[in-house]
Design a protein around this motif. Structure first.
Motif, PDB file in Angstrom:
ATOM      1  N   VAL A  20     -16.888   1.882  -4.119  1.00  0.00           N
ATOM      2  CA  VAL A  20     -16.212   1.110  -3.075  1.00  0.00           C
ATOM      3  C   VAL A  20     -14.796   1.623  -2.885  1.00  0.00           C
ATOM      4  O   VAL A  20     -14.331   1.790  -1.748  1.00  0.00           O
ATOM      5  CB  VAL A  20     -16.225  -0.398  -3.423  1.00  0.00           C
ATOM      6  CG1 VAL A  20     -15.322  -1.182  -2.488  1.00  0.00           C
ATOM      7  CG2 VAL A  20     -17.640  -0.943  -3.383  1.00  0.00           C
ATOM      8  N   GLN A  21     -14.114   1.900  -3.977  1.00  0.00           N
ATOM      9  CA  GLN A  21     -12.744   2.392  -3.896  1.00  0.00           C
ATOM     10  C   GLN A  21     -12.697   3.754  -3.200  1.00  0.00           C
ATOM     11  O   GLN A  21     -11.866   3.977  -2.321  1.00  0.00           O
ATOM     12  CB  GLN A  21     -12.145   2.490  -5.292  1.00  0.00           C
ATOM     13  CG  GLN A  21     -10.703   2.913  -5.305  1.00  0.00           C
ATOM     14  CD  GLN A  21     -10.149   2.982  -6.720  1.00  0.00           C
ATOM     15  OE1 GLN A  21     -10.900   2.966  -7.687  1.00  0.00           O
ATOM     16  NE2 GLN A  21      -8.852   3.059  -6.829  1.00  0.00           N
ATOM     17  N   TRP A  22     -13.581   4.658  -3.560  1.00  0.00           N
ATOM     18  CA  TRP A  22     -13.612   5.975  -2.928  1.00  0.00           C
ATOM     19  C   TRP A  22     -13.991   5.875  -1.457  1.00  0.00           C
ATOM     20  O   TRP A  22     -13.474   6.613  -0.618  1.00  0.00           O
ATOM     21  CB  TRP A  22     -14.576   6.891  -3.671  1.00  0.00           C
ATOM     22  CG  TRP A  22     -13.959   7.561  -4.851  1.00  0.00           C
ATOM     23  CD1 TRP A  22     -13.549   6.974  -6.006  1.00  0.00           C
ATOM     24  CD2 TRP A  22     -13.671   8.954  -4.997  1.00  0.00           C
ATOM     25  NE1 TRP A  22     -13.041   7.914  -6.866  1.00  0.00           N
ATOM     26  CE2 TRP A  22     -13.107   9.135  -6.273  1.00  0.00           C
ATOM     27  CE3 TRP A  22     -13.856  10.047  -4.183  1.00  0.00           C
ATOM     28  CZ2 TRP A  22     -12.706  10.374  -6.724  1.00  0.00           C
ATOM     29  CZ3 TRP A  22     -13.461  11.293  -4.653  1.00  0.00           C
ATOM     30  CH2 TRP A  22     -12.895  11.439  -5.905  1.00  0.00           C
ATOM     31  N   SER A  23     -14.900   4.952  -1.129  1.00  0.00           N
ATOM     32  CA  SER A  23     -15.292   4.777   0.260  1.00  0.00           C
ATOM     33  C   SER A  23     -14.126   4.291   1.104  1.00  0.00           C
ATOM     34  O   SER A  23     -13.869   4.809   2.199  1.00  0.00           O
ATOM     35  CB  SER A  23     -16.440   3.773   0.369  1.00  0.00           C
ATOM     36  OG  SER A  23     -17.580   4.253  -0.287  1.00  0.00           O
ATOM     37  N   LEU A  24     -13.415   3.293   0.614  1.00  0.00           N
ATOM     38  CA  LEU A  24     -12.268   2.777   1.366  1.00  0.00           C
ATOM     39  C   LEU A  24     -11.148   3.801   1.454  1.00  0.00           C
ATOM     40  O   LEU A  24     -10.468   3.897   2.484  1.00  0.00           O
ATOM     41  CB  LEU A  24     -11.766   1.483   0.722  1.00  0.00           C
ATOM     42  CG  LEU A  24     -12.725   0.297   0.836  1.00  0.00           C
ATOM     43  CD1 LEU A  24     -12.170  -0.893   0.081  1.00  0.00           C
ATOM     44  CD2 LEU A  24     -12.996  -0.042   2.277  1.00  0.00           C
ATOM     45  N   ASN A  25     -10.959   4.577   0.396  1.00  0.00           N
ATOM     46  CA  ASN A  25      -9.954   5.643   0.451  1.00  0.00           C
ATOM     47  C   ASN A  25     -10.324   6.702   1.481  1.00  0.00           C
ATOM     48  O   ASN A  25      -9.464   7.199   2.205  1.00  0.00           O
ATOM     49  CB  ASN A  25      -9.771   6.282  -0.918  1.00  0.00           C
ATOM     50  CG  ASN A  25      -9.033   5.395  -1.888  1.00  0.00           C
ATOM     51  OD1 ASN A  25      -8.379   4.443  -1.487  1.00  0.00           O
ATOM     52  ND2 ASN A  25      -9.144   5.689  -3.163  1.00  0.00           N
ATOM     53  N   GLY A  26     -11.604   7.059   1.547  1.00  0.00           N
ATOM     54  CA  GLY A  26     -12.058   8.022   2.546  1.00  0.00           C
ATOM     55  C   GLY A  26     -11.869   7.504   3.957  1.00  0.00           C
ATOM     56  O   GLY A  26     -11.417   8.222   4.857  1.00  0.00           O
ATOM     57  N   PHE A  27     -12.195   6.234   4.166  1.00  0.00           N
ATOM     58  CA  PHE A  27     -12.028   5.616   5.483  1.00  0.00           C
ATOM     59  C   PHE A  27     -10.563   5.619   5.895  1.00  0.00           C
ATOM     60  O   PHE A  27     -10.207   6.056   6.991  1.00  0.00           O
ATOM     61  CB  PHE A  27     -12.564   4.177   5.448  1.00  0.00           C
ATOM     62  CG  PHE A  27     -12.476   3.466   6.769  1.00  0.00           C
ATOM     63  CD1 PHE A  27     -13.489   3.604   7.692  1.00  0.00           C
ATOM     64  CD2 PHE A  27     -11.398   2.655   7.072  1.00  0.00           C
ATOM     65  CE1 PHE A  27     -13.423   2.945   8.912  1.00  0.00           C
ATOM     66  CE2 PHE A  27     -11.319   1.995   8.283  1.00  0.00           C
ATOM     67  CZ  PHE A  27     -12.343   2.137   9.204  1.00  0.00           C
ATOM     68  N   GLY A  28      -9.707   5.159   5.005  1.00  0.00           N
ATOM     69  CA  GLY A  28      -8.288   5.085   5.318  1.00  0.00           C
ATOM     70  C   GLY A  28      -7.646   6.440   5.517  1.00  0.00           C
ATOM     71  O   GLY A  28      -6.811   6.617   6.419  1.00  0.00           O
ATOM     72  N   ALA A  29      -8.028   7.407   4.714  1.00  0.00           N
ATOM     73  CA  ALA A  29      -7.432   8.743   4.817  1.00  0.00           C
ATOM     74  C   ALA A  29      -7.789   9.408   6.139  1.00  0.00           C
ATOM     75  O   ALA A  29      -6.927   9.985   6.812  1.00  0.00           O
ATOM     76  CB  ALA A  29      -7.884   9.607   3.651  1.00  0.00           C
ATOM     77  N   VAL A  30      -9.044   9.309   6.532  1.00  0.00           N
ATOM     78  CA  VAL A  30      -9.462   9.944   7.790  1.00  0.00           C
ATOM     79  C   VAL A  30      -8.819   9.249   8.979  1.00  0.00           C
ATOM     80  O   VAL A  30      -8.351   9.902   9.914  1.00  0.00           O
ATOM     81  CB  VAL A  30     -11.002   9.961   7.905  1.00  0.00           C
ATOM     82  CG1 VAL A  30     -11.443  10.414   9.280  1.00  0.00           C
ATOM     83  CG2 VAL A  30     -11.598  10.868   6.842  1.00  0.00           C
ATOM     84  N   LEU A  31      -8.778   7.915   8.954  1.00  0.00           N
ATOM     85  CA  LEU A  31      -8.148   7.194  10.066  1.00  0.00           C
ATOM     86  C   LEU A  31      -6.662   7.512  10.154  1.00  0.00           C
ATOM     87  O   LEU A  31      -6.115   7.690  11.245  1.00  0.00           O
ATOM     88  CB  LEU A  31      -8.378   5.695   9.922  1.00  0.00           C
ATOM     89  CG  LEU A  31      -7.944   4.838  11.110  1.00  0.00           C
ATOM     90  CD1 LEU A  31      -8.698   5.246  12.366  1.00  0.00           C
ATOM     91  CD2 LEU A  31      -8.165   3.374  10.816  1.00  0.00           C
ATOM     92  N   LEU A  32      -6.006   7.600   9.012  1.00  0.00           N
ATOM     93  CA  LEU A  32      -4.580   7.936   8.998  1.00  0.00           C
ATOM     94  C   LEU A  32      -4.337   9.330   9.568  1.00  0.00           C
ATOM     95  O   LEU A  32      -3.448   9.524  10.409  1.00  0.00           O
ATOM     96  CB  LEU A  32      -4.025   7.841   7.571  1.00  0.00           C
ATOM     97  CG  LEU A  32      -2.548   8.161   7.413  1.00  0.00           C
ATOM     98  CD1 LEU A  32      -1.702   7.063   8.054  1.00  0.00           C
ATOM     99  CD2 LEU A  32      -2.191   8.309   5.955  1.00  0.00           C
ATOM    100  N   VAL A  33      -5.123  10.293   9.144  1.00  0.00           N
ATOM    101  CA  VAL A  33      -4.962  11.664   9.643  1.00  0.00           C
ATOM    102  C   VAL A  33      -5.258  11.725  11.139  1.00  0.00           C
ATOM    103  O   VAL A  33      -4.565  12.405  11.899  1.00  0.00           O
ATOM    104  CB  VAL A  33      -5.863  12.642   8.854  1.00  0.00           C
ATOM    105  CG1 VAL A  33      -5.945  13.991   9.526  1.00  0.00           C
ATOM    106  CG2 VAL A  33      -5.352  12.781   7.433  1.00  0.00           C
ATOM    107  N   GLY A  37      -2.184  12.552  13.337  1.00  0.00           N
ATOM    108  CA  GLY A  37      -2.379  13.867  13.955  1.00  0.00           C
ATOM    109  C   GLY A  37      -2.403  13.802  15.466  1.00  0.00           C
ATOM    110  O   GLY A  37      -1.831  14.650  16.154  1.00  0.00           O
ATOM    111  N   SER A  38      -3.056  12.789  16.000  1.00  0.00           N
ATOM    112  CA  SER A  38      -3.086  12.632  17.459  1.00  0.00           C
ATOM    113  C   SER A  38      -1.707  12.328  18.015  1.00  0.00           C
ATOM    114  O   SER A  38      -1.331  12.822  19.080  1.00  0.00           O
ATOM    115  CB  SER A  38      -4.052  11.512  17.843  1.00  0.00           C
ATOM    116  OG  SER A  38      -5.368  11.841  17.492  1.00  0.00           O
ATOM    117  N   ALA A  39      -0.955  11.503  17.308  1.00  0.00           N
ATOM    118  CA  ALA A  39       0.405  11.186  17.763  1.00  0.00           C
ATOM    119  C   ALA A  39       1.312  12.412  17.675  1.00  0.00           C
ATOM    120  O   ALA A  39       2.150  12.638  18.558  1.00  0.00           O
ATOM    121  CB  ALA A  39       0.975  10.044  16.951  1.00  0.00           C
ATOM    122  N   ALA A  40       1.146  13.197  16.631  1.00  0.00           N
ATOM    123  CA  ALA A  40       1.984  14.389  16.466  1.00  0.00           C
ATOM    124  C   ALA A  40       1.669  15.429  17.538  1.00  0.00           C
ATOM    125  O   ALA A  40       2.558  16.130  18.021  1.00  0.00           O
ATOM    126  CB  ALA A  40       1.785  14.981  15.086  1.00  0.00           C
TER     127      ALA A  40
END
Length: 76
Positions: A20-33, A37-40
């Motif tokens: 669960v922790q790895w799944s949420l980290n993957g979700f958050g990391a991709v959304l953040l990037v 990235g789109s804003a940059a």
């Protein structure tokens, strides 16, 4: 002669705290990037297209969540 295996394997749970922790980290990391990235790159659309743009980001994040769960399953 055929030898029977008397050792029983303990069943592993499909949902663990680590997965669960790895799944949420993957979700958050991709959304953040995706968002940063789109804003940059200044490709964030205006108006009604912004909802579709964010929906696409959530879709990519779900894929990141699946990758995080798979990596956690492999490392168990």
């Amino acid at each position: 002669m055929l030898k029977l295996n008397t050792r029983t394997q303990t069943p592993r749970s499909l949902v663990t705290e680590r997965r669960v922790q790895w799944s949420l980290n993957g979700f958050g990391a991709v959304l953040l990037v995706y968002v940063v990235g789109s804003a940059a790159l200044e490709v964030v659309p205006d108006g009604e297209d912004r909802a579709m743009w964010l929906g696409l980001g959530v879709l990519f994040s779900v894929l990141g969540m699946a990758v995080g769960a798979a990596l956690a399953a492999l490392s168990d």
